[in-house]
Motif scaffolding. Structure first.
Motif, PDB file in Angstrom:
ATOM      1  N   UNK A 178       0.863  -1.180   0.000  1.00 56.21           N
ATOM      2  CA  UNK A 178       0.000   0.000   0.000  1.00 56.21           C
ATOM      3  C   UNK A 178       0.903   1.235   0.000  1.00 56.21           C
ATOM      4  N   UNK A 179       0.804   2.057  -1.043  1.00 58.25           N
ATOM      5  CA  UNK A 179       1.712   3.202  -1.181  1.00 58.25           C
ATOM      6  C   UNK A 179       0.970   4.483  -0.813  1.00 58.25           C
ATOM      7  N   UNK A 180       1.401   5.068   0.285  1.00 53.70           N
ATOM      8  CA  UNK A 180       0.671   6.193   0.866  1.00 53.70           C
ATOM      9  C   UNK A 180       0.642   7.415  -0.044  1.00 53.70           C
ATOM     10  N   UNK A 181      -0.546   7.881  -0.376  1.00 49.39           N
ATOM     11  CA  UNK A 181      -0.725   9.139  -1.081  1.00 49.39           C
ATOM     12  C   UNK A 181      -0.627   9.055  -2.591  1.00 49.39           C
ATOM     13  N   UNK A 182      -0.312   7.883  -3.138  1.00 45.47           N
ATOM     14  CA  UNK A 182      -0.204   7.763  -4.600  1.00 45.47           C
ATOM     15  C   UNK A 182      -1.566   7.478  -5.221  1.00 45.47           C
ATOM     16  N   UNK A 183      -1.713   7.913  -6.491  1.00 41.53           N
ATOM     17  CA  UNK A 183      -3.000   7.767  -7.178  1.00 41.53           C
ATOM     18  C   UNK A 183      -2.910   6.715  -8.296  1.00 41.53           C
ATOM     19  N   UNK A 184      -3.783   6.806  -9.266  1.00 45.52           N
ATOM     20  CA  UNK A 184      -3.892   5.766 -10.296  1.00 45.52           C
ATOM     21  C   UNK A 184      -3.063   6.081 -11.548  1.00 45.52           C
ATOM     22  N   UNK A 185      -2.343   7.183 -11.534  1.00 48.68           N
ATOM     23  CA  UNK A 185      -1.735   7.696 -12.768  1.00 48.68           C
ATOM     24  C   UNK A 185      -0.388   7.053 -13.081  1.00 48.68           C
ATOM     25  N   UNK A 186       0.128   7.409 -14.249  1.00 52.94           N
ATOM     26  CA  UNK A 186       1.473   6.979 -14.621  1.00 52.94           C
ATOM     27  C   UNK A 186       2.545   7.643 -13.759  1.00 52.94           C
ATOM     28  N   UNK A 187       2.210   8.702 -13.040  1.00 52.52           N
ATOM     29  CA  UNK A 187       3.167   9.258 -12.079  1.00 52.52           C
ATOM     30  C   UNK A 187       3.408   8.265 -10.945  1.00 52.52           C
ATOM     31  N   UNK A 188       2.346   7.594 -10.520  1.00 51.60           N
ATOM     32  CA  UNK A 188       2.468   6.512  -9.542  1.00 51.60           C
ATOM     33  C   UNK A 188       3.294   5.365 -10.129  1.00 51.60           C
ATOM     34  N   UNK A 189       2.947   4.946 -11.332  1.00 52.67           N
ATOM     35  CA  UNK A 189       3.646   3.825 -11.964  1.00 52.67           C
ATOM     36  C   UNK A 189       5.133   4.128 -12.102  1.00 52.67           C
ATOM     37  N   UNK A 190       5.445   5.321 -12.623  1.00 55.41           N
ATOM     38  CA  UNK A 190       6.857   5.618 -12.888  1.00 55.41           C
ATOM     39  C   UNK A 190       7.669   5.628 -11.598  1.00 55.41           C
ATOM     40  N   UNK A 191       7.024   5.999 -10.492  1.00 53.61           N
ATOM     41  CA  UNK A 191       7.736   6.030  -9.211  1.00 53.61           C
ATOM     42  C   UNK A 191       8.251   4.649  -8.816  1.00 53.61           C
ATOM     43  N   UNK A 192       7.444   3.616  -9.110  1.00 53.31           N
ATOM     44  CA  UNK A 192       7.812   2.268  -8.687  1.00 53.31           C
ATOM     45  C   UNK A 192       8.239   1.372  -9.862  1.00 53.31           C
ATOM     46  N   UNK A 193       8.451   2.003 -11.019  1.00 50.68           N
ATOM     47  CA  UNK A 193       8.799   1.237 -12.219  1.00 50.68           C
ATOM     48  C   UNK A 193      10.067   0.410 -12.023  1.00 50.68           C
ATOM     49  N   UNK A 194      11.105   1.028 -11.480  1.00 46.92           N
ATOM     50  CA  UNK A 194      12.360   0.277 -11.379  1.00 46.92           C
ATOM     51  C   UNK A 194      12.242  -0.843 -10.347  1.00 46.92           C
ATOM     52  N   UNK A 195      11.445  -0.634  -9.294  1.00 50.29           N
ATOM     53  CA  UNK A 195      11.188  -1.738  -8.354  1.00 50.29           C
ATOM     54  C   UNK A 195      10.647  -2.954  -9.094  1.00 50.29           C
ATOM     55  N   UNK A 196       9.682  -2.717  -9.966  1.00 47.12           N
ATOM     56  CA  UNK A 196       9.037  -3.844 -10.642  1.00 47.12           C
ATOM     57  C   UNK A 196       9.998  -4.524 -11.621  1.00 47.12           C
ATOM     58  N   UNK A 197      10.780  -3.746 -12.332  1.00 41.68           N
ATOM     59  CA  UNK A 197      11.770  -4.354 -13.239  1.00 41.68           C
ATOM     60  C   UNK A 197      12.758  -5.203 -12.435  1.00 41.68           C
ATOM     61  N   UNK A 198      13.195  -4.673 -11.307  1.00 41.34           N
ATOM     62  CA  UNK A 198      14.160  -5.423 -10.507  1.00 41.34           C
ATOM     63  C   UNK A 198      13.540  -6.679  -9.900  1.00 41.34           C
ATOM     64  N   UNK A 199      12.265  -6.580  -9.519  1.00 41.70           N
ATOM     65  CA  UNK A 199      11.551  -7.767  -9.019  1.00 41.70           C
ATOM     66  C   UNK A 199      11.577  -8.867 -10.076  1.00 41.70           C
ATOM     67  N   UNK A 200      11.178  -8.524 -11.296  1.00 38.19           N
ATOM     68  CA  UNK A 200      11.127  -9.549 -12.347  1.00 38.19           C
ATOM     69  C   UNK A 200      12.518 -10.043 -12.738  1.00 38.19           C
ATOM     70  N   UNK A 201      13.510  -9.148 -12.659  1.00 36.62           N
ATOM     71  CA  UNK A 201      14.877  -9.567 -13.014  1.00 36.62           C
ATOM     72  C   UNK A 201      15.345 -10.716 -12.129  1.00 36.62           C
ATOM     73  N   UNK A 202      14.876 -10.725 -10.879  1.00 36.30           N
ATOM     74  CA  UNK A 202      15.246 -11.828  -9.976  1.00 36.30           C
ATOM     75  C   UNK A 202      14.924 -13.192 -10.582  1.00 36.30           C
ATOM     76  N   UNK A 203      13.812 -13.264 -11.294  1.00 38.12           N
ATOM     77  CA  UNK A 203      13.342 -14.554 -11.813  1.00 38.12           C
ATOM     78  C   UNK A 203      13.729 -14.742 -13.276  1.00 38.12           C
ATOM     79  N   UNK A 204      13.685 -13.654 -14.040  1.00 31.78           N
ATOM     80  CA  UNK A 204      14.024 -13.753 -15.469  1.00 31.78           C
ATOM     81  C   UNK A 204      15.497 -14.049 -15.671  1.00 31.78           C
ATOM     82  N   UNK A 205      16.311 -13.645 -14.727  1.00 33.37           N
ATOM     83  CA  UNK A 205      17.754 -13.847 -14.876  1.00 33.37           C
ATOM     84  C   UNK A 205      18.286 -14.892 -13.904  1.00 33.37           C
ATOM     85  N   UNK A 206      17.374 -15.632 -13.293  1.00 30.39           N
ATOM     86  CA  UNK A 206      17.793 -16.642 -12.304  1.00 30.39           C
ATOM     87  C   UNK A 206      18.516 -17.790 -13.011  1.00 30.39           C
TER      88      UNK A 206
END
Lengths: 290, 290
Positions: free
Chosen positions: B262-290
């Motif tokens: 739950x991310x405090x104060x963030x909305x539904x926009x791409x501003x929210x997405x872009x904030x956590x974009x690198x987190x998600x890429x790094x999450x998937x890299x754990x498995x895609x590059x395992x």
């Protein structure tokens, strides 16, 4: 008393991007929008430096904010970002909506002197004078206006370089992505200057041409320019960054004062901009946080 | 033989984003677009893993590519990004362009069974089967299809979670920004399922509802979900991430298997997405590059 009206706000990278509108005196009383990003460390007791981004032809205050990839690095560096619009909107001047490279969306960051445009097309004053005044007057937006820098893309790169070089040290540094670097010698610039300025090209040379300005400059400068070799407008001769670079070297600026980088294979798009976005933020941070 | 036609290409973060179109069998012969980002290390001798991004209501293949801030981290990690469209375009079905949350731009990542939509609205097959086949068949696009993961936003988060949970280990991991997590219990989902599916909600429960699927899942899973507390659609009950989280915990998945933030104060926009974009890429890299 000018009142800023908040249109929307989005949390982003722990800071906040807010869209405002207000009735702009510089633009003849029209409603003007801008976006302002404040980094998370900004507070009533901590004023932050500000970097102004000028967008290119056809753009608004949204393009850089949405596609530029500037907000993440600005958040990390503690720098505010100000995104003005690119022209007045709805002036009602005959023909202003006909072409994409003149009129609406194409204010060219000058003060018009042709009677047809002089009441509204004053983006130079809007950005260099009015926006800082209006935002400061709001009283609750913690920006340190003694620490401003400016950058932009294409027509906005032209705006950033010319505002930097023509104002008296208002900005600490300037940078540009694919700037229109010598507009008196390219079709976009010639069309804009002959349309907006009573004195046409000759009037433009004195204040609105980065190459002309750097050739007469003697002060210390901090300038970074990136352009892509696959940029269609570069290849068409609209940008002419080599002219700017040559004039800078002829004025004895070395690569630590005026750096122009040719980026192999990149084009004119925001994909190019986003690739080098953090470089530009870090370049300005050197001076904004000095 | 399906032919991929290159629509455009932009260099970005040293890699290349290319837009293709082709005649889609899954979508009833309509022309379909997608964007594909290849990182700079991809080459005929180095196939790279691929992460598929599913966009939300009203979006196209461009929104994630232009506004998501995914390309920089994907370039660094050596991961390809595939951006499909969100629906067929131009099927010519009566009423498909009336609403923004149904029909064009709102394919809901399912295979329609209602006769009115069954010939064209088959985004599930388009994404899980057709795009990998068509891209592989092109012969010169160096993707290792044994290493796929999937993520998405809103309706696309729904798509990512349900495709991940309903296919047999086709994807190594799934993540979502503000996903429609329990669509059989929200207005968007109910409208889509009763419109596209002959069997309506009951048919959807078996395959197109992430909360239903996770409640029956026993396999190891790798899932990350982010949503913002200031998200209007979250507050309206369209997303219901708590339902998904509860079902996951009831199925004995812990926070290393299913993480919902739950991310405090963030909305539904791409501003929210872009904030956590690198987190998600790094999450998937754990498995895609395992």
């Amino acid at each position: 008393m000018t009142t800023l009206e908040k249109v929307s706000a989005n949390k982003c990278f722990e800071g906040e991007l807010t869209k405002y509108k207000f009735k702009s005196a510089a633009l003849g009383g029209l409603s003007a929008n801008f976006n302002l990003f404040l980094p998370p460390n900004a507070s009533p007791s901590t004023k932050v430096p500000v970097l102004i981004y000028l967008a290119g032809l056809t753009c608004t205050e949204d393009n850089g904010a949405q596609k530029g990839s500037f907000l993440g690095p600005a958040s990390s560096q503690g720098i505010a970002l100000l995104f003005p619009d690119t022209s007045p909107r709805g002036a009602g001047i005959e023909g202003e909506d006909v072409d994409w490279d003149f009129g609406t969306g194409a204010g060219f960051y000058l003060n018009a002197t042709h009677p047809k445009y002089a009441s509204h097309y004053n983006m130079y004053t809007h950005i260099t004078l009015e926006l800082p005044q209006v935002i400061e007057a709001a009283g609750n937006i913690p920006i340190d206006w003694n620490r401003q820098s400016i950058f932009g893309h294409s027509m906005g790169g032209h705006g950033a370089l010319t505002m930097y070089l023509s104002t008296q040290k208002q900005y600490r540094s300037a940078s540009a992505f694919a700037p229109v670097s010598n507009p008196v010698n390219c079709p976009w610039g010639q069309k804009a200057f002959t349309g907006y300025l009573q004195g046409g090209i000759a009037e433009a040379k004195a204040i609105y041409d980065a190459t002309e300005l750097i050739s007469k400059s003697k002060d210390p400068v901090h300038i970074l320019v990136d352009f892509g070799t696959a940029d269609t407008f570069y290849k068409q001769g609209q940008l002419l960054p080599e002219n700017f670079l040559k004039a800078a070297r002829d004025s004895n600026y070395d690569e630590f004062q005026v750096r122009v980088r040719s980026q192999d294979g990149y084009d004119h798009s925001y994909f190019f901009i986003s690739t080098f976005a953090s470089d530009h933020i870090h370049f300005h941070a050197n001076f904004l946080k000095a």
